[in-house]
Design a protein around this motif. Structure first.
Motif, short mmCIF file in Angstrom:
data_model
loop_
_atom_site.label_atom_id
_atom_site.label_comp_id
_atom_site.label_asym_id
_atom_site.label_seq_id
_atom_site.Cartn_x
_atom_site.Cartn_y
_atom_site.Cartn_z
N LEU A 84 0.83 -1.20 0.00
CA LEU A 84 0.00 0.00 0.00
C LEU A 84 0.87 1.26 0.00
CD1 LEU A 84 -2.77 -0.96 2.59
CD2 LEU A 84 -2.89 -1.10 0.10
N ASP A 85 0.41 2.27 -0.70
CA ASP A 85 1.15 3.54 -0.77
C ASP A 85 1.14 4.23 0.58
OD1 ASP A 85 1.73 3.28 -3.49
OD2 ASP A 85 -0.16 4.23 -4.08
N LYS A 86 2.31 4.74 0.96
CA LYS A 86 2.40 5.53 2.19
C LYS A 86 3.42 6.63 2.03
CE LYS A 86 5.86 3.06 4.99
NZ LYS A 86 6.12 2.41 6.30
N VAL A 87 3.35 7.59 2.94
CA VAL A 87 4.26 8.73 2.96
C VAL A 87 4.92 8.78 4.33
CG1 VAL A 87 4.45 11.23 2.72
CG2 VAL A 87 2.74 9.97 1.38
N ILE A 88 6.23 8.99 4.35
CA ILE A 88 6.96 9.16 5.60
C ILE A 88 7.41 10.60 5.72
CG2 ILE A 88 8.92 8.42 7.02
CD1 ILE A 88 8.93 5.78 5.51
N LEU A 89 7.05 11.24 6.82
CA LEU A 89 7.50 12.60 7.12
C LEU A 89 8.61 12.52 8.15
CD1 LEU A 89 3.99 14.31 7.54
CD2 LEU A 89 5.33 14.05 5.44
N ARG A 90 9.69 13.26 7.93
CA ARG A 90 10.82 13.24 8.86
C ARG A 90 11.27 14.67 9.16
NH1 ARG A 90 12.47 8.97 5.31
NH2 ARG A 90 12.48 6.93 6.35
N GLU A 91 11.73 14.85 10.39
CA GLU A 91 12.34 16.12 10.78
C GLU A 91 13.81 15.91 11.11
OE1 GLU A 91 12.43 19.23 10.99
OE2 GLU A 91 10.51 19.66 10.03
N VAL A 92 14.55 17.01 11.17
CA VAL A 92 16.01 16.91 11.25
C VAL A 92 16.49 16.27 12.56
CG1 VAL A 92 16.45 18.80 9.66
CG2 VAL A 92 16.10 19.30 12.08
N ARG A 93 15.71 16.37 13.64
CA ARG A 93 16.15 15.80 14.90
C ARG A 93 15.76 14.34 15.06
NH1 ARG A 93 14.78 19.87 19.73
NH2 ARG A 93 12.88 18.61 19.62
N GLY A 94 15.15 13.76 14.03
CA GLY A 94 14.84 12.33 14.05
C GLY A 94 13.38 11.99 14.24
N GLN A 95 12.51 12.97 14.48
CA GLN A 95 11.08 12.68 14.61
C GLN A 95 10.53 12.22 13.25
OE1 GLN A 95 12.45 15.73 15.15
NE2 GLN A 95 11.68 16.66 17.04
N SER A 96 9.46 11.42 13.31
CA SER A 96 8.87 10.93 12.07
C SER A 96 7.38 10.67 12.23
CB SER A 96 9.58 9.65 11.61
OG SER A 96 9.30 8.58 12.50
N ALA A 97 6.71 10.58 11.09
CA ALA A 97 5.30 10.19 11.04
C ALA A 97 5.08 9.44 9.74
CB ALA A 97 4.38 11.41 11.11
N GLU A 98 4.18 8.46 9.77
CA GLU A 98 3.86 7.69 8.58
C GLU A 98 2.37 7.85 8.28
OE1 GLU A 98 5.14 3.65 8.75
OE2 GLU A 98 7.22 4.17 9.27
N VAL A 99 2.07 8.04 7.00
CA VAL A 99 0.70 8.28 6.56
C VAL A 99 0.38 7.32 5.41
CG1 VAL A 99 -0.95 9.97 5.69
CG2 VAL A 99 0.98 10.72 7.12
N TYR A 100 -0.67 6.53 5.56
CA TYR A 100 -1.14 5.66 4.48
C TYR A 100 -2.21 6.38 3.68
CZ TYR A 100 1.33 1.35 5.66
OH TYR A 100 2.30 0.41 5.85
N LEU A 101 -2.18 6.22 2.36
CA LEU A 101 -3.22 6.79 1.53
C LEU A 101 -4.55 6.07 1.77
CD1 LEU A 101 -0.84 8.27 0.28
CD2 LEU A 101 -1.85 7.86 -1.98
N ASN A 102 -4.48 4.82 2.19
CA ASN A 102 -5.69 4.11 2.59
C ASN A 102 -6.25 4.76 3.86
OD1 ASN A 102 -7.73 2.16 2.85
ND2 ASN A 102 -6.43 0.82 4.08
N GLY A 103 -7.37 5.46 3.71
CA GLY A 103 -7.96 6.16 4.84
C GLY A 103 -7.38 7.55 5.08
N GLY A 104 -6.34 7.94 4.32
CA GLY A 104 -5.67 9.21 4.61
C GLY A 104 -5.22 9.24 6.06
N GLN A 105 -4.64 8.10 6.50
CA GLN A 105 -4.50 7.84 7.93
C GLN A 105 -3.05 7.83 8.42
OE1 GLN A 105 -6.99 4.69 9.27
NE2 GLN A 105 -5.75 4.20 11.05
N VAL A 106 -2.80 8.61 9.47
CA VAL A 106 -1.52 8.53 10.17
C VAL A 106 -1.49 7.21 10.95
CG1 VAL A 106 -0.03 9.58 11.93
CG2 VAL A 106 -1.40 11.04 10.41
#
Length: 318
Positions: free
Chosen positions: A24-46
Motif C-alpha cells: 500500500l502507498d504511504k508517505v513518511i514525514l521526517r524532521e532533522v532531529r529524528g522525529q517521524s510520522a507515517e501516513v497511508y493513503l488508505n484512509g488518509g490515515q496517520v
C-alpha cells in the motif's frame, strides 16, 4: 512542496513516498532531529508518530488489517461524514476506508508556515460512496510534522454540490495514543492556560477520569486544550483543537477487546483513543461553503498538568 534539506554529508528527506504493508502507498514525514510520522493513503490515515528517540507515540494494533476497504485499527483514523453510529451510514463513515490521493495543487493556507515535512491529501466522491449520502464534496487534509515533533492535521471540507443542496456531517480525528499501561490511573484533563503544578494536582483530584472498565463517551463543549498523562513514561500528550468542540474517549477493556477481531486480546492495556470531534451539533454546509477543523498533538514531560473535563456534559455511546 520542499522535499529535501541539503548540506552536511548529504541530503535529508523531509517527505518520502514509498510502499508499506501489502504494497500500500504511504508517505513518511521526517524532521532533522529524528522525529517521524507515517501516513497511508488508505484512509488518509496517520499510522505512526515517533519522537526524536524513535519511541512510538501512537498505538497500532498488531492485528491491524492493511487491505482496502478495511479500516486500519490504530493511528489516527478519520470519521467522516458520520461519527460512530450517529446516522444512516456505516460506523464512522467512509473516509477511513477509502483510498485518498495526493493533492498536488491545494488552495493556499491562510497562514504562511516554514514547515517542510508535510503532505496534502484529497478525497472526492466516487462510485463506491454510499447512495444514502449522494453529495459532491472536496475533503482536503494537510498532515504536518513540525520541527519540534508536533503533529498537525488540518482538514478542509467544501460542499461542491451543483444542485443547490446543503449537506450535513459529523467528524472526528480518532487519536489512538500509546500508553504504558491503561490500568495505571491516568487523567484526561485540560487547561485554558499554564498553572502551577500544585494547583494542578488539587484540581485533578476533583474529577479524575480513570479506567477500570470499558469506556465509550463523548464529552461535550470541551476546551481547546486536552492532556492525557502516561505516568510510567512520565509523559503527557497534549491535544490542541480548533473547530472541534467535543472530545471522544474510548477503550474496550478486556471483555470487549476479545470481541474485536483486529485487536489483540491484551492490547487494550496499551491504548487510549481520545478524539477531537464535532458530534453534538452536526455541521451543515451550503454549496460553496467550507469548514475547517484542526488538531495539533505534542508530547511533553508529565510536569505539564491542568484542570479537568466536566463529567456532567457527557454523551454516552455504550
Amino acid at each position: 512542496m520542499s522535499s529535501f534539506e541539503g548540506g552536511g554529508g548529504g541530503e535529508k528527506k523531509y517527505v518520502e513516498f514509498c510502499t508499506g504493508v501489502n504494497g500500500l502507498d504511504k508517505v513518511i514525514l521526517r524532521e532533522v532531529r529524528g522525529q517521524s510520522a507515517e501516513v497511508y493513503l488508505n484512509g488518509g490515515q496517520v499510522t505512526s508518530w515517533k519522537n526524536e528517540y524513535g519511541e512510538e507515540l501512537l498505538f497500532l494494533s498488531s492485528k491491524a488489517v492493511f487491505k482496502p476497504p478495511t479500516a486500519i485499527r490504530g493511528g489516527i483514523p478519520i470519521s467522516f461524514p458520520q461519527f460512530g453510529m450517529h446516522g444512516s451510514l456505516e460506523q464512522h463513515g467512509f473516509a477511513r476506508n477509502t483510498v485518498w490521493t495526493i493533492d498536488k495543487d491545494p488552495p493556499p493556507f491562510p497562514t504562511v508556515s516554514s514547515n517542510k515535512a508535510f503532505i496534502d491529501l484529497i478525497l472526492k466522491p466516487s462510485e463506491d460512496d454510499p447512495k444514502s449520502w449522494p453529495h459532491r464534496f472536496e475533503f482536503r487534509i494537510r498532515i504536518t510534522l513540525g520541527p519540534g515533533g508536533d503533529l498537525m492535521l488540518t482538514s478542509r471540507i467544501r460542499n461542491t454540490n451543483t444542485d443547490g443542496k446543503p449537506f450535513t456531517f459529523t467528524f472526528a480525528y480518532n487519536n489512538y495514543f500509546y500508553l504504558t499501561d491503561i490500568r495505571v490511573p491516568w487523567f484526561f484533563v485540560y487547561q485554558p492556560g499554564l498553572i502551577e503544578v500544585l494547583q494542578c494536582f488539587v484540581s485533578l483530584l476533583r474529577y479524575p477520569i480513570t479506567s477500570e472498565e470499558s469506556v465509550d463517551k463523548v464529552y461535550l463543549k470541551t476546551p481547546t486544550k486536552i492532556a492525557i498523562l502516561d505516568h510510567e513514561r512520565k509523559r503527557t500528550y497534549v491535544l490542541r483543537k480548533d473547530g472541534l468542540p467535543d472530545a471522544v474517549v474510548w477503550n474496550p477493556w478486556d471483555k470487549r477487546a476479545k470481541e474485536i477481531v483486529d485487536l489483540g486480546d491484551e492490547e487494550y492495556k496499551h491504548m487510549l483513543m481520545v478524539g477531537a470531534a464535532c458530534v453534538e451539533k452536526p455541521i451543515t454546509l451550503k454549496p460553496g461553503e467550507e469548514w475547517k477543523g484542526r488538531q495539533e498533538l505534542s508530547a511533553v514531560p508529565s510536569s505539564y498538568c491542568s484542570g479537568q473535563l466536566d463529567p456532567q456534559k457527557v454523551l454516552r455511546l455504550g
